[in-house]
Design an enzyme around this catalytic site. Structure first.
Site, PDB file in Angstrom:
ATOM      1  N   LYS A  93     -12.965   3.331 -32.012  1.00 27.81           N
ATOM      2  CA  LYS A  93     -12.593   4.184 -30.880  1.00 27.81           C
ATOM      3  C   LYS A  93     -13.595   5.347 -30.702  1.00 27.81           C
ATOM      4  O   LYS A  93     -14.382   5.644 -31.607  1.00 27.81           O
ATOM      5  CB  LYS A  93     -11.169   4.714 -31.091  1.00 27.81           C
ATOM      6  CG  LYS A  93     -10.091   3.611 -31.076  1.00 27.81           C
ATOM      7  CD  LYS A  93      -8.693   4.217 -31.184  1.00 27.81           C
ATOM      8  CE  LYS A  93      -7.607   3.143 -31.128  1.00 27.81           C
ATOM      9  NZ  LYS A  93      -6.235   3.730 -31.157  1.00 27.81           N
ATOM     10  N   GLU A 105      -6.218 -10.325 -26.762  1.00 30.44           N
ATOM     11  CA  GLU A 105      -7.095  -9.143 -26.698  1.00 30.44           C
ATOM     12  C   GLU A 105      -8.570  -9.515 -26.826  1.00 30.44           C
ATOM     13  O   GLU A 105      -9.431  -8.899 -26.190  1.00 30.44           O
ATOM     14  CB  GLU A 105      -6.694  -8.142 -27.793  1.00 30.44           C
ATOM     15  CG  GLU A 105      -5.333  -7.514 -27.525  1.00 30.44           C
ATOM     16  CD  GLU A 105      -4.852  -6.573 -28.633  1.00 30.44           C
ATOM     17  OE1 GLU A 105      -3.775  -5.996 -28.484  1.00 30.44           O
ATOM     18  OE2 GLU A 105      -5.580  -6.419 -29.651  1.00 30.44           O
ATOM     19  N   TYR A 114      -3.829  -1.319 -22.726  1.00 28.59           N
ATOM     20  CA  TYR A 114      -2.634  -0.687 -23.294  1.00 28.59           C
ATOM     21  C   TYR A 114      -1.431  -0.778 -22.357  1.00 28.59           C
ATOM     22  O   TYR A 114      -0.533   0.069 -22.413  1.00 28.59           O
ATOM     23  CB  TYR A 114      -2.944   0.780 -23.641  1.00 28.59           C
ATOM     24  CG  TYR A 114      -3.690   0.943 -24.954  1.00 28.59           C
ATOM     25  CD1 TYR A 114      -3.117   0.526 -26.152  1.00 28.59           C
ATOM     26  CD2 TYR A 114      -4.952   1.531 -24.995  1.00 28.59           C
ATOM     27  CE1 TYR A 114      -3.792   0.683 -27.360  1.00 28.59           C
ATOM     28  CE2 TYR A 114      -5.617   1.694 -26.209  1.00 28.59           C
ATOM     29  CZ  TYR A 114      -5.036   1.271 -27.384  1.00 28.59           C
ATOM     30  OH  TYR A 114      -5.689   1.433 -28.592  1.00 28.59           O
ATOM     31  N   HIS A 129      -8.654   0.477 -33.588  1.00 38.02           N
ATOM     32  CA  HIS A 129      -7.529  -0.335 -33.117  1.00 38.02           C
ATOM     33  C   HIS A 129      -7.465  -1.624 -33.922  1.00 38.02           C
ATOM     34  O   HIS A 129      -8.488  -2.121 -34.383  1.00 38.02           O
ATOM     35  CB  HIS A 129      -7.731  -0.690 -31.633  1.00 38.02           C
ATOM     36  CG  HIS A 129      -6.860  -1.820 -31.172  1.00 38.02           C
ATOM     37  ND1 HIS A 129      -5.534  -1.644 -30.857  1.00 38.02           N
ATOM     38  CD2 HIS A 129      -7.113  -3.157 -31.018  1.00 38.02           C
ATOM     39  CE1 HIS A 129      -5.013  -2.821 -30.504  1.00 38.02           C
ATOM     40  NE2 HIS A 129      -5.944  -3.743 -30.596  1.00 38.02           N
ATOM     41  N   ARG A 139      -8.223   4.607 -41.241  1.00 37.57           N
ATOM     42  CA  ARG A 139      -7.656   5.751 -40.517  1.00 37.57           C
ATOM     43  C   ARG A 139      -7.556   6.994 -41.407  1.00 37.57           C
ATOM     44  O   ARG A 139      -7.742   8.114 -40.941  1.00 37.57           O
ATOM     45  CB  ARG A 139      -6.315   5.373 -39.902  1.00 37.57           C
ATOM     46  CG  ARG A 139      -6.502   4.536 -38.625  1.00 37.57           C
ATOM     47  CD  ARG A 139      -5.230   3.932 -38.136  1.00 37.57           C
ATOM     48  NE  ARG A 139      -5.358   3.417 -36.786  1.00 37.57           N
ATOM     49  CZ  ARG A 139      -4.480   2.586 -36.218  1.00 37.57           C
ATOM     50  NH1 ARG A 139      -3.426   2.169 -36.910  1.00 37.57           N
ATOM     51  NH2 ARG A 139      -4.656   2.169 -34.982  1.00 37.57           N
ATOM     52  N   PHE A 173       2.761   9.273 -23.886  1.00 35.89           N
ATOM     53  CA  PHE A 173       1.375   9.523 -24.303  1.00 35.89           C
ATOM     54  C   PHE A 173       0.366   8.624 -23.588  1.00 35.89           C
ATOM     55  O   PHE A 173      -0.828   8.665 -23.893  1.00 35.89           O
ATOM     56  CB  PHE A 173       1.246   9.356 -25.818  1.00 35.89           C
ATOM     57  CG  PHE A 173       1.660   8.001 -26.342  1.00 35.89           C
ATOM     58  CD1 PHE A 173       0.796   6.915 -26.287  1.00 35.89           C
ATOM     59  CD2 PHE A 173       2.921   7.812 -26.891  1.00 35.89           C
ATOM     60  CE1 PHE A 173       1.174   5.669 -26.766  1.00 35.89           C
ATOM     61  CE2 PHE A 173       3.313   6.568 -27.377  1.00 35.89           C
ATOM     62  CZ  PHE A 173       2.433   5.495 -27.309  1.00 35.89           C
ATOM     63  N   ASN A 196      -7.256   8.211 -33.809  1.00 37.16           N
ATOM     64  CA  ASN A 196      -7.020   7.483 -35.063  1.00 37.16           C
ATOM     65  C   ASN A 196      -8.061   6.407 -35.373  1.00 37.16           C
ATOM     66  O   ASN A 196      -7.766   5.419 -36.038  1.00 37.16           O
ATOM     67  CB  ASN A 196      -5.584   6.943 -35.113  1.00 37.16           C
ATOM     68  CG  ASN A 196      -5.302   5.909 -34.048  1.00 37.16           C
ATOM     69  OD1 ASN A 196      -6.158   5.621 -33.222  1.00 37.16           O
ATOM     70  ND2 ASN A 196      -4.107   5.343 -34.062  1.00 37.16           N
TER      71      ASN A 196
HETATM   72  P1  ATP Z   1      -3.494   0.429 -31.962  1.00 32.36           P
HETATM   73  O1  ATP Z   1      -2.720  -0.426 -30.986  1.00 32.36           O
HETATM   74  O2  ATP Z   1      -4.475   1.376 -31.286  1.00 32.36           O
HETATM   75  O3  ATP Z   1      -4.139  -0.387 -33.049  1.00 32.36           O
HETATM   76  P2  ATP Z   1      -1.087   0.982 -33.362  1.00 32.36           P
HETATM   77  O4  ATP Z   1      -0.783  -0.463 -33.134  1.00 32.36           O
HETATM   78  O5  ATP Z   1      -1.111   1.461 -34.781  1.00 32.36           O
HETATM   79  O6  ATP Z   1      -2.487   1.364 -32.738  1.00 32.36           O
HETATM   80  P3  ATP Z   1       0.594   1.580 -31.120  1.00 32.36           P
HETATM   81  O7  ATP Z   1       2.023   1.896 -31.275  1.00 32.36           O
HETATM   82  O8  ATP Z   1       0.179   0.252 -30.585  1.00 32.36           O
HETATM   83  O9  ATP Z   1      -0.121   1.887 -32.520  1.00 32.36           O
HETATM   84  O10 ATP Z   1      -0.028   2.733 -30.200  1.00 32.36           O
HETATM   85  C1  ATP Z   1      -1.276   2.525 -29.556  1.00 32.36           C
HETATM   86  C2  ATP Z   1      -2.098   3.780 -29.651  1.00 32.36           C
HETATM   87  O11 ATP Z   1      -1.461   4.792 -28.877  1.00 32.36           O
HETATM   88  C3  ATP Z   1      -2.194   4.377 -31.053  1.00 32.36           C
HETATM   89  O12 ATP Z   1      -3.269   3.855 -31.784  1.00 32.36           O
HETATM   90  C4  ATP Z   1      -2.396   5.847 -30.768  1.00 32.36           C
HETATM   91  O13 ATP Z   1      -3.784   6.110 -30.556  1.00 32.36           O
HETATM   92  C5  ATP Z   1      -1.641   6.054 -29.484  1.00 32.36           C
HETATM   93  N1  ATP Z   1      -0.329   6.638 -29.765  1.00 32.36           N
HETATM   94  C6  ATP Z   1       0.745   6.016 -30.261  1.00 32.36           C
HETATM   95  N2  ATP Z   1       1.783   6.858 -30.401  1.00 32.36           N
HETATM   96  C7  ATP Z   1       1.345   8.073 -29.970  1.00 32.36           C
HETATM   97  C8  ATP Z   1       1.902   9.360 -29.861  1.00 32.36           C
HETATM   98  N3  ATP Z   1       3.169   9.583 -30.231  1.00 32.36           N
HETATM   99  N4  ATP Z   1       1.142  10.369 -29.389  1.00 32.36           N
HETATM  100  C9  ATP Z   1      -0.155  10.142 -29.025  1.00 32.36           C
HETATM  101  N5  ATP Z   1      -0.746   8.941 -29.096  1.00 32.36           N
HETATM  102  C10 ATP Z   1      -0.025   7.922 -29.564  1.00 32.36           C
HETATM  103 MG    MG Z   2      -0.868  -1.401 -31.250  1.00 27.16          MG
END
Ligand code: ATP
Ligand code: MG
Length: 135
Positions: free
Chosen positions: A9, A126, A49, A115, A102, A57, A112
């Protein structure tokens, strides 16, 4: 063999951690099937997304993902989805296990570092979202 999609990212790209993360990917036994650097358009990030569209968010997430370069990789390995999620750690870097990507390179839940796909089907969906050849 399974496919997962990884994204380095904009935060980790900006911090100069791209090379270290790619080294880690290789040392964890993933085969890099495809890789490219790009800056996401708003439309491309929103589409990626889409499942989070209704979340509070969402706009912050899209703005962040478009804020600079990303490196997108399609990774192949046995058990690639679970293995990559183990290597990257929890969504919130403060909760991620020591030594995970992370924990090492992320800052907070928004920033973070990387992805990872959350299922085998999504790994393929994806990867196709970024690498499907149309010509
Ligand atoms: P990713 O899909 O990016 O690998 P993840 O699967 O661990 O991450 P998801 O729940 O899919 O987490 O959320 C997608 C992304 O949205 C997260 O990686 C984070 O960057 C962002 N995100 C999730 N929750 C929050 C939040 N509460 N506040 C801000 N950003 C968030
Ligand atoms: Mg995810």
């Amino acid at each position: 063999m399974e496919i997962t999609l990884a994204i380095i990212k904009p935060d980790s790209y900006r911090n100069g951690d791209t090379g270290k993360i790619i080294d880690r990917i290789i040392s964890e036994g993933f085969n890099i099937k495809e890789m490219k650097q790009l800056r996401l358009s708003k439309e491309k990030a929103e589409g990626f997304y889409n499942v989070h569209r209704e979340r509070p968010f969402f706009s912050e997430l899209v703005d962040f993902m478009c804020s600079g370069n990303c490196v997108v990789l399609s990774l192949e390995r046995e058990n690639a989805v679970d293995k990559w999620r183990t290597v990257i750690g929890a969504t919130n870097p403060e909760e991620a296990e020591e030594g995970t990507i992370r924990a090492l390179y992320g800052t907070d839940t928004g920033n973070n570092a990387v992805h990872g796909s959350d299922s085998s089907e999504n790994g393929i969906i994806e990867s196709n979202y970024f690498f499907l050849k149309r010509d």
